[in-house]
Write a protein that holds these residues in place. Structure first.
Motif, PDB file in Angstrom:
ATOM      1  N   THR A 313       0.836  -1.211   0.000  1.00 29.80           N
ATOM      2  CA  THR A 313       0.000   0.000   0.000  1.00 29.80           C
ATOM      3  C   THR A 313       0.866   1.254   0.000  1.00 29.80           C
ATOM      4  O   THR A 313       0.628   2.206  -0.773  1.00 29.80           O
ATOM      5  CB  THR A 313      -0.930   0.002   1.219  1.00 29.80           C
ATOM      6  N   TRP A 316       2.509   1.798  -3.427  1.00 31.71           N
ATOM      7  CA  TRP A 316       1.604   2.355  -4.442  1.00 31.71           C
ATOM      8  C   TRP A 316       1.377   3.841  -4.190  1.00 31.71           C
ATOM      9  O   TRP A 316       1.393   4.653  -5.139  1.00 31.71           O
ATOM     10  CB  TRP A 316       0.276   1.608  -4.449  1.00 31.71           C
ATOM     11  N   LEU A 317       1.173   4.205  -2.936  1.00 33.10           N
ATOM     12  CA  LEU A 317       0.916   5.612  -2.609  1.00 33.10           C
ATOM     13  C   LEU A 317       2.119   6.481  -2.955  1.00 33.10           C
ATOM     14  O   LEU A 317       1.962   7.601  -3.480  1.00 33.10           O
ATOM     15  CB  LEU A 317       0.571   5.743  -1.124  1.00 33.10           C
ATOM     16  N   GLU A 319       4.394   5.919  -5.259  1.00 32.19           N
ATOM     17  CA  GLU A 319       4.626   5.952  -6.701  1.00 32.19           C
ATOM     18  C   GLU A 319       3.553   6.721  -7.460  1.00 32.19           C
ATOM     19  O   GLU A 319       3.846   7.391  -8.468  1.00 32.19           O
ATOM     20  CB  GLU A 319       4.713   4.521  -7.242  1.00 32.19           C
ATOM     21  N   HIS A 320       2.310   6.652  -6.985  1.00 30.47           N
ATOM     22  CA  HIS A 320       1.206   7.182  -7.785  1.00 30.47           C
ATOM     23  C   HIS A 320       0.535   8.422  -7.197  1.00 30.47           C
ATOM     24  O   HIS A 320      -0.412   8.957  -7.796  1.00 30.47           O
ATOM     25  CB  HIS A 320       0.139   6.100  -7.992  1.00 30.47           C
ATOM     26  N   THR A 321       0.980   8.880  -6.036  1.00 25.81           N
ATOM     27  CA  THR A 321       0.379  10.070  -5.433  1.00 25.81           C
ATOM     28  C   THR A 321       1.474  10.955  -4.856  1.00 25.81           C
ATOM     29  O   THR A 321       2.643  10.574  -4.791  1.00 25.81           O
ATOM     30  CB  THR A 321      -0.609   9.704  -4.290  1.00 25.81           C
ATOM     31  N   THR A 322       1.081  12.127  -4.400  1.00 22.52           N
ATOM     32  CA  THR A 322       2.010  13.024  -3.698  1.00 22.52           C
ATOM     33  C   THR A 322       1.693  13.090  -2.209  1.00 22.52           C
ATOM     34  O   THR A 322       2.210  13.946  -1.490  1.00 22.52           O
ATOM     35  CB  THR A 322       1.924  14.440  -4.299  1.00 22.52           C
ATOM     36  N   ILE A 421      -6.592  -1.423  -5.655  1.00 23.74           N
ATOM     37  CA  ILE A 421      -5.808  -0.336  -6.264  1.00 23.74           C
ATOM     38  C   ILE A 421      -6.727   0.725  -6.858  1.00 23.74           C
ATOM     39  O   ILE A 421      -6.488   1.934  -6.730  1.00 23.74           O
ATOM     40  CB  ILE A 421      -4.859  -0.893  -7.346  1.00 23.74           C
ATOM     41  N   ASP A 422      -7.805   0.285  -7.498  1.00 25.36           N
ATOM     42  CA  ASP A 422      -8.748   1.236  -8.091  1.00 25.36           C
ATOM     43  C   ASP A 422      -9.398   2.105  -7.016  1.00 25.36           C
ATOM     44  O   ASP A 422      -9.552   3.318  -7.197  1.00 25.36           O
ATOM     45  CB  ASP A 422      -9.817   0.478  -8.878  1.00 25.36           C
ATOM     46  N   ARG A 425      -6.938   4.708  -5.724  1.00 24.89           N
ATOM     47  CA  ARG A 425      -6.822   5.808  -6.684  1.00 24.89           C
ATOM     48  C   ARG A 425      -7.997   6.764  -6.545  1.00 24.89           C
ATOM     49  O   ARG A 425      -7.809   8.001  -6.494  1.00 24.89           O
ATOM     50  CB  ARG A 425      -6.758   5.251  -8.107  1.00 24.89           C
ATOM     51  N   SER A 429      -7.852  10.688  -5.112  1.00 24.56           N
ATOM     52  CA  SER A 429      -8.209  11.738  -6.082  1.00 24.56           C
ATOM     53  C   SER A 429      -9.480  12.487  -5.694  1.00 24.56           C
ATOM     54  O   SER A 429      -9.881  13.428  -6.381  1.00 24.56           O
ATOM     55  CB  SER A 429      -8.393  11.123  -7.472  1.00 24.56           C
TER      56      SER A 429
END
Length: 533
Positions: A313, A316-317, A319-322, A421-422, A425, A429
């Motif tokens: 977790t 993923w956070l 790599e894909h978020t700030t 994961i979806d 996201r 967002s």
């Protein structure tokens, strides 16, 4: 000097063991005396199908077998036929002092009167074809290994124990099948539901249509399930469906409980410091569970362990978020006896180094979890109660666990990795928004789980050593035992039974007992550990 010599003598193992054996023997005699006095007083005539009560060695609480015997007597006192189901079969590698505990159980059970019959599991054939799968046994063995080694990532040396557990659980399960088939019990009450062989009684019961209720406890609080594992709280969704539209007062009671937790004045008192009430941080909060606690064992849907879930977790956070990410170790682990052996900080450092966006908060740090919660934009729990609290406050919650609240509609629950994961996201967002009705449902769930399901009582395993020294008729006639028996007998969630009593008190304008307002005793307020077994 005399005091010092006395202290040194206490540390000599043979003398310490002798003192323990003497105290154990005295307690066993007191238990037999309690039973004898009850039958000398004359007992109620019993009728109907028998209820089975599982007795087995319980190294976590050596007084528990005597408690189960007295619990069976409480049902007998109310006119029910009962039968003790003594699991005298081996488990795993015979951990610790198991033979000694079996001898102690025998000293009590072998002297019970005929009106309190005992069936020894070893007398039932193991020749039946097992109804459970290899994965069932592997899972139970694995969870017992986690509990024994206090971690979800046990060392290599644990493999021998796990394999022995798997073999003995298989043998025990087939004996339980034969026992259930022969006795035709109304239902069964067992301690735990995971630990040692108790999980076998539950799983075989599911396969054979035998209802198996369970119990868990703390010093002055009981936790039960009338059809499942008590620590999982799986009765809560059933109780939730029993709430009525006019029960709007429960939300206010839930809010009051939450306020107590912010101040650190709640019954469980897990937090080291009171919440400041200020937003000191913003980001994604991951509240961890104590990994070997039965409430968290075996509840993952997507990942294999809490460590794997946490690492994947966070990865993923990053790599894909700030977003900044806060990982909070359960504050109860600040107590030595409650610490797991999982090195979460070390695993995070090993994988992510000194990543500035990661904030790891240890169990003993003077940080209140609720200060982190108030600044969270998203909460990602395993089975933590923080997940319910976050939803009640309007914070989106994403979970991959099979917790009791996962499918109650106020959190977003994933059953596959792709779904998880979806949902992560969408949550980050801002696509997931908690509605007013979801907030209300979260408060209702919080009320049932935290204010009704943890039942304050003097009749607990933790109090049994004093209970057996008292008058049986007085003890067994207690109103708190009436409530427990009502839940077990009707197969109604204890939370629902207690709520109905609260509702009557609210409509009547009084609560003379204090019990049903969730009042705890002083002993419980001083103890941050809510479960013993």
């Amino acid at each position: 000097m005399r005091v010092r010599i006395k202290e040194l003598l206490k540390e000599i193992k043979p003398l310490r063991d002798l003192r323990i054996a003497y105290a154990d023997g005295r307690f066993d005699r007191q238990t037999r005396g309690f039973v004898r006095r009850y039958f000398q007083e004359g007992h109620t005539r019993t009728e109907g199908k028998e209820i089975g009560f599982v007795v087995e060695p319980w190294p976590l609480d050596t007084a528990l077998p005597s408690y189960v015997v007295v619990l069976a007597m409480a049902f007998m006192h109310r006119g029910r036929r009962v039968r003790i189901l003594w699991d005298d079969t081996p488990f795993a590698t015979g951990p610790g002092n198991e033979r000694y505990l079996q001898r102690r159980i025998g000293r009590v059970l072998e002297r019970l009167p005929a009106a309190l019959p005992v069936s020894r599991l070893s007398s039932y054939s193991p020749d039946a074809v097992s109804l459970l799968s290899g994965e069932d046994f592997a899972s139970l063995a694995r969870l017992n290994t986690f509990r024994k080694f206090l971690t979800e990532t046990p060392p290599e040396v644990s493999r021998g124990f796990e394999e022995a557990a798997r073999r003995t659980l298989n043998l025990t399960a087939r004996r339980v099948q034969t026992l259930y088939g022969a006795l035709k019990l109304d239902y069964v009450i067992a301690p735990g539901g995971i630990y040692r062989t108790s999980g076998v009684f539950v799983k075989v019961g599911k396969k054979m249509g035998v209802r198996v209720a369970t119990l868990d406890s703390g010093p002055t609080v009981l936790l039960i399930s009338t059809d499942g594992v008590a620590s999982y709280l799986d009765d809560i969704p059933r109780a939730f469906r029993g709430l009525k539209p006019e029960d709007d007062w429960v939300i206010e009671e839930a809010r009051e409980e939450f306020d107590r937790r912010l101040k650190g004045s709640d019954a469980f008192n897990y937090q080291r410091v009171a919440a400041a009430g200020n937003v000191v941080w913003n980001g994604v909060l991951i509240p961890l569970n104590q990994s070997f606690d039965s409430s968290a064992l075996g509840r993952h849907r997507v990942f294999g362990s809490q460590t794997d879930w946490m690492l994947e977790t966070v990865a993923w956070l990053l790599e894909h978020t700030t977003e900044d990410v806060a990982i909070r170790r359960h504050p109860v682990e600040r107590l030595e006896r409650m610490k797991s052996r999982d090195d979460y900080r070390g695993r995070l450092m090993e994988r992510f180094g000194t990543e500035r966006r990661i904030r790891y908060i240890g169990a003993d740090e003077p940080v209140n979890t609720y200060d982190l919660l108030l600044g969270a934009r998203v909460v990602i729990p395993h089975v933590s109660t923080v997940g319910i609290e976050a939803a009640a406050l309007g914070i989106p919650v994403v979970t991959q666990s099979d917790s009791y609240y996962a499918d109650m509609g106020f959190v977003w629950s994933a059953k596959t990795r792709a779904e998880y994961i979806d949902l992560l996201r969408k949550a980050v967002s801002g696509e997931l928004r908690v509605s007013e009705s979801q907030k209300a449902d979260a408060w209702r769930c919080y009320y049932l789980s935290q204010r009704c399901n943890f039942f304050p009582s003097r009749f607990t395993p933790g109090q049994i050593t004093s209970i057996v020294r008292e008058l049986p008729g007085s003890i067994l006639s207690g109103k708190d035992i009436d409530t427990l028996c009502q839940a077990y007998e009707s197969n109604s969630p204890l939370a629902q039974v207690v709520h109905n009593m609260k509702r009557e008190a609210v409509s009547g304008g009084s609560d003379s007992t204090g019990v049903f307002r969730g009042i705890r005793t002083k002993n419980e307020e001083e103890s941050p550990e809510r479960k013993n077994i």
